[in-house]
Every structure is written in structure tokens, then in C-alpha cells.
Motif scaffolding. Structure first.
Motif, PDB file in Angstrom:
ATOM      1  N   GLU A 288      29.051  39.966  47.073  1.00  0.00           N
ATOM      2  CA  GLU A 288      30.022  41.048  46.909  1.00  0.00           C
ATOM      3  C   GLU A 288      29.609  41.997  45.794  1.00  0.00           C
ATOM      4  O   GLU A 288      29.809  43.217  45.896  1.00  0.00           O
ATOM      5  CB  GLU A 288      31.413  40.461  46.621  1.00  0.00           C
ATOM      6  N   ALA A 289      28.999  41.456  44.736  1.00  0.00           N
ATOM      7  CA  ALA A 289      28.529  42.311  43.645  1.00  0.00           C
ATOM      8  C   ALA A 289      27.430  43.245  44.126  1.00  0.00           C
ATOM      9  O   ALA A 289      27.379  44.415  43.739  1.00  0.00           O
ATOM     10  CB  ALA A 289      28.035  41.454  42.482  1.00  0.00           C
ATOM     11  N   LEU A 290      26.545  42.732  44.983  1.00  0.00           N
ATOM     12  CA  LEU A 290      25.495  43.599  45.529  1.00  0.00           C
ATOM     13  C   LEU A 290      26.101  44.719  46.364  1.00  0.00           C
ATOM     14  O   LEU A 290      25.700  45.887  46.229  1.00  0.00           O
ATOM     15  CB  LEU A 290      24.531  42.789  46.393  1.00  0.00           C
ATOM     16  N   LEU A 291      27.073  44.390  47.204  1.00  0.00           N
ATOM     17  CA  LEU A 291      27.681  45.407  48.064  1.00  0.00           C
ATOM     18  C   LEU A 291      28.425  46.454  47.241  1.00  0.00           C
ATOM     19  O   LEU A 291      28.489  47.622  47.627  1.00  0.00           O
ATOM     20  CB  LEU A 291      28.616  44.739  49.069  1.00  0.00           C
ATOM     21  N   ARG A 292      28.978  46.053  46.098  1.00  0.00           N
ATOM     22  CA  ARG A 292      29.611  47.039  45.206  1.00  0.00           C
ATOM     23  C   ARG A 292      28.579  47.922  44.531  1.00  0.00           C
ATOM     24  O   ARG A 292      28.837  49.090  44.243  1.00  0.00           O
ATOM     25  CB  ARG A 292      30.449  46.320  44.139  1.00  0.00           C
ATOM     26  N   LEU A 293      27.385  47.344  44.306  1.00  0.00           N
ATOM     27  CA  LEU A 293      26.329  48.062  43.588  1.00  0.00           C
ATOM     28  C   LEU A 293      25.632  49.107  44.459  1.00  0.00           C
ATOM     29  O   LEU A 293      25.258  50.186  43.973  1.00  0.00           O
ATOM     30  CB  LEU A 293      25.305  47.049  43.068  1.00  0.00           C
ATOM     31  N   LEU A 294      25.426  48.800  45.724  1.00  0.00           N
ATOM     32  CA  LEU A 294      24.601  49.646  46.586  1.00  0.00           C
ATOM     33  C   LEU A 294      25.027  51.115  46.613  1.00  0.00           C
ATOM     34  O   LEU A 294      24.162  52.001  46.549  1.00  0.00           O
ATOM     35  CB  LEU A 294      24.555  49.071  48.004  1.00  0.00           C
ATOM     36  N   PRO A 295      26.316  51.441  46.735  1.00  0.00           N
ATOM     37  CA  PRO A 295      26.681  52.861  46.780  1.00  0.00           C
ATOM     38  C   PRO A 295      26.260  53.644  45.542  1.00  0.00           C
ATOM     39  O   PRO A 295      26.033  54.859  45.625  1.00  0.00           O
ATOM     40  CB  PRO A 295      28.212  52.825  46.920  1.00  0.00           C
ATOM     41  N   GLU A 296      26.131  52.958  44.403  1.00  0.00           N
ATOM     42  CA  GLU A 296      25.705  53.633  43.175  1.00  0.00           C
ATOM     43  C   GLU A 296      24.219  53.990  43.213  1.00  0.00           C
ATOM     44  O   GLU A 296      23.754  54.778  42.386  1.00  0.00           O
ATOM     45  CB  GLU A 296      25.965  52.737  41.965  1.00  0.00           C
ATOM     46  N   THR A 297      23.470  53.413  44.145  1.00  0.00           N
ATOM     47  CA  THR A 297      22.027  53.588  44.190  1.00  0.00           C
ATOM     48  C   THR A 297      21.565  54.529  45.295  1.00  0.00           C
ATOM     49  O   THR A 297      20.360  54.767  45.440  1.00  0.00           O
ATOM     50  CB  THR A 297      21.335  52.224  44.390  1.00  0.00           C
ATOM     51  N   GLY A 298      22.502  55.039  46.090  1.00  0.00           N
ATOM     52  CA  GLY A 298      22.149  55.928  47.191  1.00  0.00           C
ATOM     53  C   GLY A 298      21.921  55.225  48.513  1.00  0.00           C
ATOM     54  O   GLY A 298      21.666  55.881  49.529  1.00  0.00           O
ATOM     55  N   TRP A 299      22.021  53.897  48.522  1.00  0.00           N
ATOM     56  CA  TRP A 299      21.862  53.136  49.758  1.00  0.00           C
ATOM     57  C   TRP A 299      23.232  52.877  50.385  1.00  0.00           C
ATOM     58  O   TRP A 299      24.210  52.652  49.679  1.00  0.00           O
ATOM     59  CB  TRP A 299      21.190  51.796  49.488  1.00  0.00           C
ATOM     60  N   THR A 300      23.277  52.869  51.707  1.00  0.00           N
ATOM     61  CA  THR A 300      24.502  52.562  52.441  1.00  0.00           C
ATOM     62  C   THR A 300      24.269  51.321  53.287  1.00  0.00           C
ATOM     63  O   THR A 300      23.444  51.339  54.216  1.00  0.00           O
ATOM     64  CB  THR A 300      24.907  53.731  53.356  1.00  0.00           C
ATOM     65  N   ALA A 301      24.973  50.245  52.973  1.00  0.00           N
ATOM     66  CA  ALA A 301      24.812  49.006  53.730  1.00  0.00           C
ATOM     67  C   ALA A 301      25.270  49.221  55.168  1.00  0.00           C
ATOM     68  O   ALA A 301      26.309  49.835  55.418  1.00  0.00           O
ATOM     69  CB  ALA A 301      25.624  47.886  53.079  1.00  0.00           C
ATOM     70  N   ASP A 302      24.480  48.708  56.108  1.00  0.00           N
ATOM     71  CA  ASP A 302      24.851  48.853  57.516  1.00  0.00           C
ATOM     72  C   ASP A 302      24.707  47.549  58.294  1.00  0.00           C
ATOM     73  O   ASP A 302      24.721  47.542  59.516  1.00  0.00           O
ATOM     74  CB  ASP A 302      24.036  49.961  58.186  1.00  0.00           C
ATOM     75  N   GLY A 303      24.577  46.440  57.588  1.00  0.00           N
ATOM     76  CA  GLY A 303      24.510  45.143  58.253  1.00  0.00           C
ATOM     77  C   GLY A 303      24.369  44.027  57.251  1.00  0.00           C
ATOM     78  O   GLY A 303      23.838  44.228  56.157  1.00  0.00           O
ATOM     79  N   ASP A 304      24.885  42.859  57.583  1.00  0.00           N
ATOM     80  CA  ASP A 304      24.719  41.691  56.727  1.00  0.00           C
ATOM     81  C   ASP A 304      25.001  40.444  57.543  1.00  0.00           C
ATOM     82  O   ASP A 304      25.578  40.506  58.621  1.00  0.00           O
ATOM     83  CB  ASP A 304      25.650  41.757  55.506  1.00  0.00           C
TER      84      ASP A 304
END
Length: 284
Positions: A202-218
Motif C-alpha cells: 500500500e505504501a508503494l501504491l501511495r508513492l507511485l503518483p508522486e513519481t509520475g507513474w500510474t499503476a495499472d495492474g497488480d
């Protein structure tokens, strides 16, 4: 679509690793795990891959096989060539470089991609991969800055790490070993172990938007065959027994760590401890 059977190549890939000279069975298990990951990812022949945290090359070898002779893997690690035991990163890289996969791999050890002297053109890579390396980062801030730095260079991110949420009680020993080591690091007593910043999915998924990446699967990753639980339990208890790093902790933190290590000793089996599951996340 892949036009090869990566699974059939696992024994040869495992033998290509320098660590196989010391622990051939363990290396085969680790290689099989990474091959299963890559087989489920869209990394095919001719792909260009930036691998962050390549370590001793367990995933590097599998990626190099997957991209084929027309592909390229740039394998980066902030640690230098003398890091690691019983085989160093440099020894493992040299073994792979001298083999048939060597022409496909560009090892860059002792390299921090946050350094502005390290640069690649936009979309230079089809994929960026982080596989079981993110807990080595000194902090979530370092991971955030790294993911943000590489964002312009690659079209797709493939990420896998251990999952802190246990699914059954017999994973508790692995969890405790991870958390204790993470707490010691977080309290300011720094070492060179495998676990420096243990964070949740969950911490990674919260972090990703701050880096310009958009999660699209897990999804989940089966790890039952892996030996990492035993390795981390041993590393944690050895750290506690040695005592040097505990001596620098405040008394409340030290007592907390000692109490948790007492529980770890009580619940850990002599060997064959069940590892935590892992997870994968993809992002664009």
C-alpha cells in the motif's frame, strides 16, 4: 507475444550464475522464481530493459534471456563490485559478461541513477524493472526520487517485492525478521543487510503518483519454494546476537527490538520457515 520457452532455459541460466558454484539448488530455485515473473510480464524479444538494483544478477540473467540477442539489458546497482558474499556483485557480473548472455548486458555497478551525470534519452527503454530490491533502499524518499528520475526513460514499470501482510501464521517468523531489521535501520543504526526500508504494498501504491507513474495492474506472487525466510531469520538473529548495532539505539527502541527478537526465536523453526508472499505492480 514471446516466441521462446523461458522455462526450459532455467537450468542453464542458473548454472550461468557465479553463486551456483556455492549453492546450486538455491540458485535454481531463485532463477525459477524470476523466470516465472518474467514469463508473466510483457517483456519479449528485442526489448530494451533498465534493471534497477540488479545485485548479483539473478533477474539480470533471466531478462537477458527474455530479450534475446537483439535486446539489451542495462543492469544498475548503487552497490560497488566488491559488495556481497559469498559471491560479490563484481564476480557475478564478470561471470555473466563472459558467457553467452554477456553481449546483451551492460552492467553499471556503483551507479546511482539520481546522479545527474547518469542520463538516458526519453523512452530509451521499453521497460524498467525492480525485482526484490526496493527494501535495500535507504528510505522511501530515495526510492521515490529514483522512480521519478527514471520515469522519462522508460515506457513501463515492472515491480515486485515481498508483501508485509501475512496470509497465515507460519509466515510470522519471516515477518518479524523483516520488521526487526527495518526498525533497527529506521532508528538510525545502519548496516549493509538486505532489509533497510521495509514498506508495504500500500505504501508503494501511495508513492507511485508522486513519481509520475500510474499503476495499472497488480497481483500476488507465489514464493513458497523460496528460501528467503530462513535467510532473513538467520540474518536478524545474528544481528541481535552480535549486539554492535543495538548498542547505538536508544534504550526504549533497544528493548522493543530485543522483545521482538525473543518472539522471533520462539516462533521460528530451525529451517524450512514459510516465506511471506510477494506482489507485483505494473505502471505506465
Amino acid at each position: 507475444m514471446k516466441h521462446f520457452d523461458l522455462h526450459a532455459r532455467i537450468p542453464l541460466l542458473a548454472k550461468a550464475m557465479a553463486a551456483a558454484d556455492h549453492s546450486p539448488d538455491a540458485q535454481l530455485v531463485q532463477t525459477r522464481h524470476r523466470a516465472s515473473l518474467v514469463e508473466s510480464w510483457d517483456i519479449g524479444p528485442g526489448s530494451t530493459v533498465l534493471e534497477l538494483g540488479c545485485g548479483q544478477g539473478d533477474m539480470t540473467a533471466v531478462l537477458a534471456e527474455a530479450v534475446g540477442p537483439r535486446g539489451r539489458v542495462v543492469a544498475v546497482d548503487v552497490a560497488g563490485p566488491t559488495y556481497g558474499a559469498p559471491v560479490t556483485l563484481g564476480e557475478s557480473a564478470a561471470r555473466l559478461a563472459a558467457g553467452p548472455l554477456g553481449p546483451r548486458i551492460d552492467f553499471r555497478l556503483g551507479t546511482d541513477v539520481r546522479d545527474l551525470s547518469v542520463d538516458f534519452p526519453c523512452d530509451a527503454f521499453d521497460h524498467v524493472v525492480l525485482a526484490h530490491c526496493s527494501w535495500y533502499f535507504a528510505s522511501l524518499g530515495q526510492l521515490r526520487d529514483t522512480l521519478a528520475r527514471v520515469r522519462p526513460w522508460a515506457r513501463r514499470l515492472w515491480f515486485t517485492e515481498w508483501d508485509l501482510t501475512p496470509s497465515c501464521g507460519d509466515q510470522l517468523a519471516h515477518l518479524l525478521a523483516v520488521l526487526v531489521q527495518g526498525q533497527i535501520e529506521a532508528a538510525g543504526s545502519h548496516g549493509e543487510g538486505n532489509i533497510r526500508t521495509s514498506f508495504s504494498r500500500e505504501a508503494l501504491l501511495r508513492l507511485l503518483p508522486e513519481t509520475g507513474w500510474t499503476a495499472d495492474g497488480d497481483g500476488p506472487v507465489d514464493t513458497d519454494a523460496l528460501q528467503d525466510a530462513d535467510w532473513e531469520i538467520t540474518a536478524c538473529l545474528d544481528l541481535i546476537t552480535a549486539g554492535e548495532r543495538l548498542a547505538t539505539l536508544s534504550e526504549p527502541v533497544r528493548q522493543l527490538v530485543l522483545s521482538q527478537s525473543d518472539v522471533l526465536r520462539a516462533v521460528a523453526a530451525p529451517h524450512g520457515n514459510r516465506p511471506l508472499a510477494a506482489y507485483w505492480v505494473t505502471a505506465r
